[in-house]
Design an enzyme around this catalytic site. Sequence first.
Site, short mmCIF file in Angstrom:
data_model
loop_
_atom_site.label_atom_id
_atom_site.label_comp_id
_atom_site.label_asym_id
_atom_site.label_seq_id
_atom_site.Cartn_x
_atom_site.Cartn_y
_atom_site.Cartn_z
N GLU A 150 0.89 -1.17 0.00
CA GLU A 150 0.00 0.00 0.00
C GLU A 150 0.92 1.21 0.00
OE1 GLU A 150 -1.69 2.95 0.54
OE2 GLU A 150 -2.28 2.48 2.60
N CYS B 35 -2.25 8.97 2.49
CA CYS B 35 -1.94 8.42 1.16
C CYS B 35 -3.07 8.69 0.17
CB CYS B 35 -1.63 6.93 1.25
SG CYS B 35 -2.91 6.01 2.11
N GLU C 296 4.52 12.90 -4.69
CA GLU C 296 3.51 12.99 -3.63
C GLU C 296 3.96 14.03 -2.60
OE1 GLU C 296 3.23 9.47 -1.16
OE2 GLU C 296 1.11 9.82 -0.82
P1 NAD Z 1 10.15 6.50 4.14
O1 NAD Z 1 9.70 6.11 2.81
O2 NAD Z 1 11.58 6.29 4.45
O3 NAD Z 1 9.32 5.77 5.27
C1 NAD Z 1 7.96 5.44 5.14
C2 NAD Z 1 7.70 4.35 6.17
O4 NAD Z 1 8.40 3.18 5.79
C3 NAD Z 1 8.21 4.69 7.57
O5 NAD Z 1 7.26 4.27 8.52
C4 NAD Z 1 9.50 3.91 7.71
O6 NAD Z 1 9.73 3.49 9.03
C5 NAD Z 1 9.26 2.71 6.82
N1 NAD Z 1 10.47 2.19 6.20
C6 NAD Z 1 11.44 2.89 5.58
N2 NAD Z 1 12.38 2.06 5.12
C7 NAD Z 1 11.99 0.81 5.46
C8 NAD Z 1 12.53 -0.48 5.26
N3 NAD Z 1 13.66 -0.67 4.58
N4 NAD Z 1 11.88 -1.55 5.76
C9 NAD Z 1 10.73 -1.39 6.44
N5 NAD Z 1 10.15 -0.21 6.64
C10 NAD Z 1 10.77 0.88 6.16
O7 NAD Z 1 9.96 8.01 4.34
P2 NAD Z 1 9.20 9.04 5.26
O8 NAD Z 1 10.07 10.23 5.35
O9 NAD Z 1 8.76 8.44 6.54
O10 NAD Z 1 7.99 9.38 4.37
C11 NAD Z 1 8.32 9.87 3.07
C12 NAD Z 1 7.26 9.62 2.13
O11 NAD Z 1 6.72 8.29 2.25
C13 NAD Z 1 6.08 10.51 2.33
O12 NAD Z 1 6.33 11.77 1.84
C14 NAD Z 1 5.03 9.73 1.60
O13 NAD Z 1 5.13 10.00 0.24
C15 NAD Z 1 5.38 8.31 1.85
N6 NAD Z 1 4.54 7.70 2.91
C16 NAD Z 1 3.41 7.10 2.51
C17 NAD Z 1 2.56 6.55 3.45
C18 NAD Z 1 1.28 5.88 3.05
O14 NAD Z 1 0.34 5.84 3.83
N7 NAD Z 1 1.21 5.30 1.85
C19 NAD Z 1 2.88 6.61 4.81
C20 NAD Z 1 4.07 7.23 5.19
C21 NAD Z 1 4.90 7.75 4.21
#
Ligand code: NAD
Length: 476
Positions: free
Chosen positions: A250, A284, A381
């Site tokens: 997701e 999202c 996004e």
């Molecule tokens: P990110 O992409 O690094 O992290 C998003 C989530 O993924 C966090 O909870 C993080 O702990 C987890 N994550 C990161 N790397 C991981 C890995 N290797 N294994 C398991 N989990 C991992 O970045 P962010 O700064 O937290 O968010 C950046 C962007 O991510 C946002 O701007 C948005 O576009 C997207 N995001 C989307 C959702 C959603 O509901 N689809 C939620 C949070 C973030």
Amino acid sequence: MADYPTLNLLIGGDTLAGGGRETSEVDNPATGETIGTLPHATAADLDTALDNAKAGFREWRDTSADKRAAILAKAAGLMKERAGDIGKVLTAEQGKPVKEATGEVMYAAMLLEFYAGEIKRIYGRTMVRPAGQRVEVQYHPVGPVAGFAPWNFPAINVMRKIGGALAAGCSTIVKPSEETPATGLALVQALLDAGVPGNVVQCVFGEPDAVSRHLLASPIIRKLTFTGSTKVGKHLAKLAADDLKITTMELGGHAPVLVFDDSDIDKTLDAMVGAKFRNAGQVCVSPTRFLVQEGVFEKFRDGFAERAKAIKVGDGMEDGTQMGPMANSRGLDSMEKLLGNAQEKGAKLLAGGSRIGNRGFFHEPTVLSEVPLDAEIMNEEPFGPVALVNPMAGEDAMIEEANRLPYGLAAYAWTNDPARRRRLAAEVESGMLAINGANVSAVDAPFGGVKWSGYGSEDGREGVMACMVPKTIHEG
Ligand code: NAD
């Protein structure tokens, strides 16, 4: 915050912390102050969790459907009873207004309640064959599930990772976000209190990439479910592919909103402004690209900006706050970069545009109009409190722009023309489409995207079946 709980791991039903484990800090985004210290699982902790999950899977799978349903329903009841307290903890670590936070915990409980009922509706089928022969299709739980949940909905996201898996008869290891750990821990604790065995639901934390690599390298884990960015989702899908684990992804979105000149503009504005700035846009399915038919463009644009300026931004704990801070400083940095780039490219700033103060991570509700397609914000996004409002010539152009991006999670349309609604349902590329409304989520309906927004569904019957595999028995 006085009531923020002590943080720990939950492995095998045991509360683990200290012991020389590495830690990270949890901050309150309304103040920037540290409110908790989170222990990280060691490699040995993760191995213990994996062994537990293997044993727990057999135990839970072989527990009767009635008993599993009763335990999950009891856990949902406990979550509802505790929603007020958990909601305050959620606000302290994530920032959203406490009313929204409590509502989120209630929604997570309702989702679990739905799943508990669905356990009794998992059917196979039997094919008609000559006497003495039959072909039977059975559905079995896939095995231990690893779930990684982000920080924007610390309750709903965690429940989406574990609820369907537990209903299907799987054991689960969940890693909520290290930035919002207490909410997930509270939900897992409610499941344990209701009678889910400690080796069936476990909660770990750590450096995200190290934890996910460790768990996904194990053949014990048979399914991965992840919510987060498309970039991380692609990375995890590749890791899961090495062992051909089933995945649900997701991921990000960039939702278009098609506003036609036959819609009720005031009603549309009331619904869409609220939806846009909910959770400071860190959603999202947040409505983001407003594609407005030329005849109503000026009225819509000006009405949007006026309503955005009137939103009360503040600490989520305070009465009357409509929008809290962003959840972390990365969000503010990203907004600054994207808003700067959009204005350099010629976008007009109609409301907001800046960070508020230096304490915590507050940002003004922001509206840009006439944003060029080559601005970064029209392609990435934004995940923040910003609406992009552009005039469009008509239906064909609006559908083309809605489908231009590789994302396809949610889309919204406002029109009173029934034939147009049918065309949009057929042609807009998205997992969910809201027509004349702002809601794209219900516990009994599948939630998920297409294209770069991911694959697989959570919620609804689909959320349970996503954790099951068919087995066909040929007799005679
Ligand atoms: P990110 O992409 O690094 O992290 C998003 C989530 O993924 C966090 O909870 C993080 O702990 C987890 N994550 C990161 N790397 C991981 C890995 N290797 N294994 C398991 N989990 C991992 O970045 P962010 O700064 O937290 O968010 C950046 C962007 O991510 C946002 O701007 C948005 O576009 C997207 N995001 C989307 C959702 C959603 O509901 N689809 C939620 C949070 C973030």
